[in-house]
Design a protein around this motif. Structure first.
Motif, mmCIF file in Angstrom:
data_model
loop_
_atom_site.group_PDB
_atom_site.id
_atom_site.type_symbol
_atom_site.label_atom_id
_atom_site.label_comp_id
_atom_site.label_asym_id
_atom_site.label_seq_id
_atom_site.Cartn_x
_atom_site.Cartn_y
_atom_site.Cartn_z
ATOM 1 N N ARG A 290 0.799 -1.217 0.000
ATOM 2 C CA ARG A 290 0.000 0.000 0.000
ATOM 3 C C ARG A 290 0.839 1.277 0.000
ATOM 4 N NH1 ARG A 290 -4.304 -1.596 4.597
ATOM 5 N NH2 ARG A 290 -2.387 -1.616 5.792
ATOM 6 N N ASN A 291 1.872 1.275 -0.828
ATOM 7 C CA ASN A 291 2.645 2.502 -1.007
ATOM 8 C C ASN A 291 2.295 3.206 -2.308
ATOM 9 O OD1 ASN A 291 3.874 0.858 -2.921
ATOM 10 N ND2 ASN A 291 5.961 1.446 -2.380
ATOM 11 N N GLY A 292 1.272 2.682 -3.018
ATOM 12 C CA GLY A 292 0.824 3.333 -4.244
ATOM 13 C C GLY A 292 1.455 2.827 -5.514
ATOM 14 N N PHE A 293 2.306 1.780 -5.429
ATOM 15 C CA PHE A 293 2.963 1.217 -6.603
ATOM 16 C C PHE A 293 2.741 -0.293 -6.645
ATOM 17 C CE2 PHE A 293 5.187 5.136 -5.787
ATOM 18 C CZ PHE A 293 5.434 5.662 -7.051
ATOM 19 N N PRO A 294 2.533 -0.866 -7.834
ATOM 20 C CA PRO A 294 2.272 -2.313 -7.931
ATOM 21 C C PRO A 294 3.506 -3.140 -7.618
ATOM 22 C CG PRO A 294 2.415 -1.335 -10.123
ATOM 23 C CD PRO A 294 2.442 -0.197 -9.148
ATOM 24 N N ASP A 295 3.303 -4.204 -6.839
ATOM 25 C CA ASP A 295 4.335 -5.147 -6.461
ATOM 26 C C ASP A 295 4.138 -6.457 -7.219
ATOM 27 O OD1 ASP A 295 5.141 -3.269 -4.367
ATOM 28 O OD2 ASP A 295 3.334 -3.949 -3.325
ATOM 29 N N PHE A 296 5.130 -7.363 -7.128
ATOM 30 C CA PHE A 296 5.052 -8.668 -7.782
ATOM 31 C C PHE A 296 5.285 -9.785 -6.758
ATOM 32 C CE2 PHE A 296 6.823 -6.447 -11.750
ATOM 33 C CZ PHE A 296 5.563 -6.269 -12.289
ATOM 34 N N TYR A 297 4.537 -10.867 -6.928
ATOM 35 C CA TYR A 297 4.811 -12.113 -6.210
ATOM 36 C C TYR A 297 4.979 -13.194 -7.261
ATOM 37 C CZ TYR A 297 4.268 -16.055 -2.971
ATOM 38 O OH TYR A 297 4.455 -17.205 -2.240
ATOM 39 N N LEU A 298 6.088 -13.932 -7.205
ATOM 40 C CA LEU A 298 6.446 -14.900 -8.236
ATOM 41 C C LEU A 298 6.467 -16.298 -7.651
ATOM 42 C CD1 LEU A 298 9.499 -12.880 -9.583
ATOM 43 C CD2 LEU A 298 7.153 -12.785 -10.434
#
Length: 625
Positions: A290-298
């Motif tokens: 929730r910092n405003g940027f999309p993250d990834f989980y692989l």
């Protein structure tokens, strides 16, 4: 070789992940729910979804079979497209709006494709009907089928330039060059000794029904064994960036990232932290922290291979072009051979949760709490019965009750439909964004949604956010106990317009129209008398779904300001009641004949009756000679 390695090498079937993403933003709502979770219920057969997935190991396909959750027939509910039948029949299931389905598979015109691996639904020709790209793993060539009537398709693969025999495992679309047309990226699982044939491919949509290959032989056409691509606006500049999930990274090279600079793709992975080396398969995309940027989980294999030692990496986007690993702190390192992964707010509390498909173990549901680590709630949610060889799941609100349901296609059994009950304990805001021009799904658009102090960010993705699975394309944001949102700011892609909508109630599917569609009820590109007639029929009052194009000021109701803005946009002068292009005697006669009436098109200010204010408007626009 370890036992896990030998299992992996026997079963190494990789595949693409597909769409849908909701990224979030900040804060909490009180009353997070009780510790217990209302269990999902398995209801496929009761709801009319009968589609048998072939046994394991499969006689066709390669590491799983794709599924799509999309509105195929334009009636604003989510239908299903399924792969994996032993006879190659593509499963088409029409939703009646309540989450019950009718089988439309036979007689659809789609050929039986025994090697079909990935399905992606998008409107490639911008005619308003969803078409299907069907990627086959080295089996008769990829296919593009065009929907020419509801649930009727014609194979246009050759004419479109897409019928190539490739080891295709992943597909995703975005308008990467900003011309309005949806372009296609294919991940091809490289066949040793035939690298040139099996490169990945980026196809530009020419807008005439055909596609052209972009930069053949360049690094953009990766020769690594790719399983999935995702187009996501990682730096929030309005342009979709490209991320690749590559298998066997410790030996053949890490995952790759291209930054989109106003339609030009520039390699940006090296040293970014996104260039992780693993046996990379599925990708979940969303703003987990929730910092405003999309993250990834692989997802990864379970073997202790350096540098990750069998962990599934969580890559947190720092907003400056770099990513940091955080899987241990978040409690989702996993260490299970896994494939699909999905970020979704299954309980509508405003925090993204995580679902992971495991190949030889029951699948896993992780719930996000107030702070890391996440909690394994698989047993509480009654999803531990998902044992079996499992590669693919998709999510979306099938029964239109405001929460996200789950569909899964384990080998050797019927496709499973799990209905969500926990999410109904809280509310959600759901938004369908209408695109500008040929990008009708508004792929690449984003919305920032605020409820009190809580801000969430959501992005429209088609393909990529998953593995072989396409989640619903509409934005779904959990809002806890709130009854409405305060505002939603929508940004169309590639430097497109920005609109802010306010005070929309929860529990309904809302539509956000670009400015070019405002006032145009009929969607014919002109704001005219027929649109005014419909405005009068609806009248002033709180906004309801289906009338959003008349909320020109975006305040959540149809009122005086919308009337004024309508007339400013209209090609018909205010007072031209007979539509002859002139405000004159005939119009005056009509307004006098309707004097005192309500519900008349002569009520030019929609105040409830025809009177002096309407006459004044007419006279102010008098044009007859």
């Amino acid at each position: 070789m370890t036992a896990a390695s030998s299992i992996f090498l026997r079963a190494i079937g990789r595949a693409p992940r597909a769409t849908v993403i909701v990224a979030l933003g900040a804060a909490e709502w009180g009353g997070r729910a009780t510790a217990e979770i209302l269990p999902f219920t398995s209801e496929a057969v009761q709801r009319g979804v009968q589609y048998l997935v072939q046994g394991y190991p499969p006689s066709s396909g390669y590491s799983g079979f794709g599924m799509s959750m999309i509105d195929m027939d334009g009636d604003l509910d989510l239908d299903l497209v399924l792969l994996g039948g032993a006879n190659g029949l593509v499963g088409l299931f029409e939703n009646d709006g309540t989450g019950h389905f009718t089988n439309r598979s036979w007689g659809s015109g789609i050929p039986q494709l025994t090697s079909a691996s990935v399905v992606l639904a998008f409107d490639y020709d911008a005619d308003g009907a969803m078409d299907l790209f069907l990627g086959q793993y080295m089996g008769g060539g990829n296919r593009l089928v065009r929907q020419v009537a509801p649930w009727q398709f014609v194979d246009v693969s050759l004419a479109a330039g897409l019928r190539h025999v490739l080891p295709t495992k992943g597909a995703s679309v975005a308008d990467f060059d900003g011309d309005g047309w949806l372009d296609l990226y294919l991940c091809n699982y490289v066949v040793p000794g035939n690298v040139d044939q099996t490169r990945n491919r980026l196809y530009r949509n020419r807008g005439d029904g055909t596609f052209e290959r972009v930069a053949p032989g360049s690094d953009l056409e990766s020769t690594r064994p790719s399983l999935q691509s995702v187009w996501s606006d990682l730096d929030l500049d309005g342009w979709p960036d490209l991320y690749l999930s590559n298998d066997r990274g410790p030996f053949l090279g890490p995952n790759q990232l291209w930054r989109n600079d106003d339609g030009v793709l520039v390699e940006a992975g090296a040293g970014s932290g996104a260039d992780v080396s693993l046996f990379s398969m599925g990708i979940a995309a969303g703003d987990l922290d929730r910092n405003g940027f999309p993250d990834f989980y692989l997802t990864n294999i379970a073997d202790p291979v350096p540098p990750l030692m069998g962990a599934n990496p969580l890559l947190l986007n720092q907003g400056d072009g770099t990513f940091v690993e955080a899987q241990q702190a978040w409690g989702i390192a996993h260490h299970v051979l896994s494939w699909a992964s999905i970020f979704w707010d299954f309980d509508n509390d405003g925090r993204l949760d995580l679902y992971v498909n495991n190949q030889f173990a029951p699948n896993t549901l992780y719930r996000q709490r107030e702070a890391p680590p996440m909690q394994d709630v698989t047993m509480m949610a009654a999803l531990a019965g998902t044992a079996g060889v499992s590669y693919v799941s998709i999510v979306g609100d099938l029964d239109a009750d405001g929460d996200l349901d789950l569909v899964q296609n384990n080998h050797s059994g019927n496709v499973r439909v799990y209905i969500n009950h926990e999410g109904s304990r809280r509310r959600s805001f759901r938004l369908r964004v209408v695109g500008e021009g040929p990008n009708r799904l508004a792929v690449g658009a984003s919305a920032t949604v605020r409820v009190g102090e809580v801000t969430q960010w959501a992005e429209v993705l088609v393909g990529g956010n998953n593995y072989l699975g396409q989640n619903e394309p509409w934005l779904h944001v959990g809002i806890g106990d709130a009854e409405s949102i305060d505002e939603a700011t929508i940004r169309w892609p590639a430097g497109g317009p920005v609109r802010t909508l306010r005070d929309l109630p929860a529990g309904q599917l809302w539509t956000a129209y670009p400015p070019s569609r405002l006032g145009d009820v009929g969607g014919d590109g002109v704001v005219d008398g027929s649109d005014w007639t419909q405005f009068v029929a609806w009248g002033r009052g709180p906004l309801v779904p289906g009338r959003e194009m008349l909320d020109l000021d975006g305040d959540g109701e149809l009122g005086a300001a919308d009337v004024e803005l309508f007339w400013l946009r209209s090609v018909v002068a205010c007072g031209d009641l007979d539509g002859d292009g002139v405000v004159g005697g005939a119009d005056l006669a009509m307004i006098l004949a309707a004097w005192g009436a309500s519900g008349s098109t002569a009520d030019l200010d929609l105040d409830g009756e025809v009177g002096g204010a309407d006459l004044a408007r007419l006279l102010a626009n008098w044009t007859s000679k």
